[in-house]
Structures are given as structure tokens and as C-alpha cells.
Design a protein around this motif. Structure first.
Motif, short mmCIF file in Angstrom:
data_model
loop_
_atom_site.label_atom_id
_atom_site.label_comp_id
_atom_site.label_asym_id
_atom_site.label_seq_id
_atom_site.Cartn_x
_atom_site.Cartn_y
_atom_site.Cartn_z
N VAL A 298 -16.18 110.98 -12.06
CA VAL A 298 -15.05 111.79 -12.51
C VAL A 298 -14.30 110.96 -13.54
CG1 VAL A 298 -12.87 112.89 -11.86
CG2 VAL A 298 -14.85 113.02 -10.32
N ALA A 299 -13.96 111.58 -14.66
CA ALA A 299 -13.24 110.88 -15.72
C ALA A 299 -11.74 110.99 -15.50
CB ALA A 299 -13.62 111.45 -17.08
N HIS A 300 -11.08 109.86 -15.56
CA HIS A 300 -9.62 109.83 -15.45
C HIS A 300 -9.07 109.17 -16.71
CE1 HIS A 300 -5.63 109.57 -13.86
NE2 HIS A 300 -5.64 108.25 -13.75
N VAL A 301 -8.12 109.82 -17.37
CA VAL A 301 -7.57 109.30 -18.62
C VAL A 301 -6.31 108.49 -18.33
CG1 VAL A 301 -6.70 109.86 -20.92
CG2 VAL A 301 -8.48 111.28 -19.88
N LYS A 302 -6.27 107.28 -18.87
CA LYS A 302 -5.08 106.45 -18.81
C LYS A 302 -4.61 106.16 -20.23
CE LYS A 302 -6.00 104.24 -14.35
NZ LYS A 302 -6.09 102.95 -13.62
N TYR A 303 -3.41 105.59 -20.33
CA TYR A 303 -2.83 105.37 -21.65
C TYR A 303 -2.29 103.95 -21.76
CZ TYR A 303 -3.16 110.41 -22.16
OH TYR A 303 -3.64 111.69 -22.25
N PHE A 304 -2.37 103.42 -22.97
CA PHE A 304 -1.86 102.08 -23.28
C PHE A 304 -1.01 102.16 -24.54
CE2 PHE A 304 -2.15 98.13 -25.62
CZ PHE A 304 -1.82 97.19 -24.66
N GLU B 181 2.25 104.56 -19.83
CA GLU B 181 1.45 105.44 -18.99
C GLU B 181 1.96 106.87 -19.04
OE1 GLU B 181 0.78 104.05 -15.07
OE2 GLU B 181 0.13 102.06 -15.70
N THR B 182 2.01 107.41 -20.24
CA THR B 182 2.39 108.81 -20.42
C THR B 182 1.69 109.35 -21.65
OG1 THR B 182 4.18 110.33 -20.96
CG2 THR B 182 4.49 108.04 -21.60
N LYS B 183 1.12 110.54 -21.53
CA LYS B 183 0.39 111.11 -22.65
C LYS B 183 1.32 111.74 -23.68
CE LYS B 183 -0.47 115.52 -20.26
NZ LYS B 183 -1.50 116.41 -19.75
N ARG B 184 2.61 111.83 -23.37
CA ARG B 184 3.55 112.46 -24.29
C ARG B 184 3.91 111.55 -25.46
NH1 ARG B 184 7.83 115.61 -20.25
NH2 ARG B 184 6.27 117.00 -19.32
N ASN B 185 3.70 110.26 -25.31
CA ASN B 185 3.98 109.32 -26.38
C ASN B 185 2.82 109.32 -27.37
OD1 ASN B 185 4.34 106.91 -27.97
ND2 ASN B 185 5.78 106.19 -26.41
N TYR C 145 -7.56 106.02 -22.89
CA TYR C 145 -8.86 105.44 -22.58
C TYR C 145 -9.33 106.02 -21.25
CZ TYR C 145 -6.29 102.18 -19.53
OH TYR C 145 -5.49 101.63 -18.57
N ILE C 146 -10.63 106.04 -21.09
CA ILE C 146 -11.24 106.69 -19.93
C ILE C 146 -11.59 105.65 -18.87
CG2 ILE C 146 -13.21 108.06 -19.13
CD1 ILE C 146 -13.39 109.22 -21.97
N THR C 147 -11.24 105.95 -17.63
CA THR C 147 -11.74 105.16 -16.51
C THR C 147 -12.62 106.07 -15.67
OG1 THR C 147 -9.80 105.68 -15.17
CG2 THR C 147 -9.73 103.65 -16.45
#
Length: 283
Positions: free
Chosen positions: A253-259, A262-266, A272-274
Motif C-alpha cells: 500500500v502506498a502512503h504519501v509523506k511530505y518533506f 507533514e502537510t500536503k497543503r504547503n 515522497y512515497i513510503t
């Protein structure tokens, strides 16, 4: 015989000699930053093009090894394009220009080869013919590659025109993926980033005198940065679609994280995918 050898030698020298290819606006300041680099900023801004696809590959290493090895091909071709573009802008020779342009041709077409089976616009009734269609795409790519040698001065314009239907396909795949909000969001980001990048490309190519007057002939470097971000979003988006639409073939299962936030609104975050195995708890 000797005349023929001299002719071949002269032709080879023309291909590898400095400044035998197309120069961009920054070439007005050539060799000023480093004495052996013609267009310094156009060269160093290829670093994201080299690095970003490798990041996505590292994140998907297990999926690539166990499920769909083909998706590594367009990633590696984009990295190759970044290396070729660095060489091209450093030397401005014709060989670097051709390799840069050919790698773009192959990226677009091999991307289709890798992701055709999970695209919405690809008719289900043709899925049994996917192998033949893939070979047809490779054959067409070889033919188009041969055309690139005929008149190199028009290659870049032809590639920019070719990018228009490519952008429309990406947009269509995003808006048709209502079950995956990230894909829709990324398709919009790709659309905006590529639009801005195309504007920079055209402005650098056709309005160079304006930027020289203003002392800012660096729009092609901005094109590199914007297009590298757009390409990264494309790869993340289609990797998500591939993992989701091949769910019956694997246990991931693909889970999207952000750097770094930790918010996709920025909008300045890098997604990146984990990969999470079914049965494991998500952090």
C-alpha cells in the motif's frame, strides 16, 4: 580514401567541438563563472533532474524488484537527461545537444511503455495486445530519434510541441483518478509547473535581448528547475496510480509523506512515497 577519412574526422570534430550546438541566452556571459563551463547556471540547475528521479526509485525499490521493474526505465532516462543536459550546457557542443534531446524523446515514449497498462485512456479491449503496442512505441521512438539528426536546430521546438499532448494526458489521468486525491492534486501542480517552465523556455529563446538588457539571462535555468519539479510530480503521481491499480498483483500500500512539513497543503513540500505491506501497522 584519405579524403574520406579526413571528412569523417572533420565531422567528428564538429560534433564534439565547443559551441557547435545551439546556445541559450546565458551564453552571452559564457565562461565567466568557470573558464571551462559555457553556461554555468544552465549547467548546475540540472542537479534536481539528476537526483529527484533517483529518490523516487529508492522509495519504490521493493515494488520495482517484486512487481513492475519497467517503471525504473523512465526514471533512469530522466537522470541520464540531466547528465546529458549538464554536459551540453557546459560545452554547447552538438553531441551534447543531440544526446540531451534524444533522452527526452526516449523518456516520453518509454514512460508510455512502462505505464500504459494502468492509464485510464488506454482501452481495456487492447490490453491483451500490450506487448505488441510496446514494441510499436519502441520502433516509433527509434524512427523519431533518427529524425533528430536531420535538422538539430528544430529539435527543441518539436519537443516542446510534443510536450503539449503529454501534459494533456497527465492532466486527464489526474482528474480521472477521483479515488486518489493526491493524483488529482499532483496533476494540477504538474500542469501549473509545466506551464511556468514552458513560459520561461519560450521567453529565453525568443526574448533574449530583453533579458540581456535587464541583465538576467537565466530563464532557461529557471526552466530546468520548474520542469524537474514537474517531472518529479509526474513520477510520484503515476507511481501511486501503478501501485493502486495493480493492487491485485502485490501486497503493498502506498502512503504519501511530505518533506520538510507533514502537510500536503504547503506547496513547497516534496511528496515522497513510503511502501507499507498489508498486515503491517502504518506509522
Amino acid at each position: 580514401m584519405f579524403d574520406s577519412m579526413d571528412s569523417i574526422k572533420n565531422e567528428m570534430e564538429r560534433w564534439f567541438q565547443y559551441e557547435t550546438g545551439h546556445a541559450w541566452c546565458e551564453s552571452a556571459y559564457k565562461y565567466q563563472t568557470l573558464p571551462f563551463v559555457a553556461e554555468f547556471f544552465n549547467s548546475i540547475t540540472n542537479l534536481p533532474i539528476i537526483v529527484l528521479p533517483l529518490i523516487n526509485v529508492m522509495m519504490l525499490k521493493r515494488y520495482i524488484n517484486e512487481v513492475n521493474w519497467m517503471i525504473i526505465l523512465p526514471h533512469l532516462l530522466l537522470t541520464t537527461n540531466g547528465i546529458a543536459s549538464t554536459y551540453y550546457h557546459s560545452t554547447l557542443n552538438l553531441f551534447g545537444q543531440i544526446v540531451d534531446e534524444l533522452s527526452l524523446v526516449w523518456i516520453i515514449n518509454i514512460f508510455l511503455v512502462a505505464f500504459f497498462p494502468v492509464m485510464k485512456w488506454y482501452p481495456d479491449r487492447f490490453k491483451q495486445n500490450i506487448v505488441q503496442i510496446r514494441w510499436a512505441i519502441v520502433g516509433a521512438t527509434v524512427f523519431i530519434s533518427a529524425l533528430c539528426f536531420m535538422k538539430p536546430s528544430v529539435n527543441a521546438l518539436a519537443l516542446m510541441c510534443f510536450s503539449i499532448p503529454s501534459a494533456l494526458v497527465i492532466y486527464y489521468e489526474g482528474v480521472m483518478s477521483s479515488d486518489m486525491p493526491e493524483a488529482t492534486t499532483y496533476s494540477w501542480r504538474v500542469f501549473v509547473l509545466w506551464g511556468m517552465a514552458s513560459g520561461c523556455w519560450c521567453a529565453d529563446r525568443f526574448l533574449c535581448d530583453v533579458w540581456l538588457y535587464l541583465g538576467t539571462p537565466y530563464l532557461h535555468a529557471a526552466f530546468h528547475l520548474l520542469s524537474s519539479l514537474a517531472a518529479y510530480y509526474v513520477f510520484v503521481m503515476f507511481s501511486l496510480l501503478d501501485i493502486s491499480r495493480r493492487a491485485h498483483e502485490h501486497k503493498f500500500v502506498a502512503h504519501v509523506k511530505y518533506f520538510p512539513y507533514e502537510t500536503k497543503r504547503n506547496v513547497f513540500n516534496f511528496p515522497y512515497i513510503t511502501l507499507i505491506e498489508l498486515g503491517q501497522r502504518k506509522d
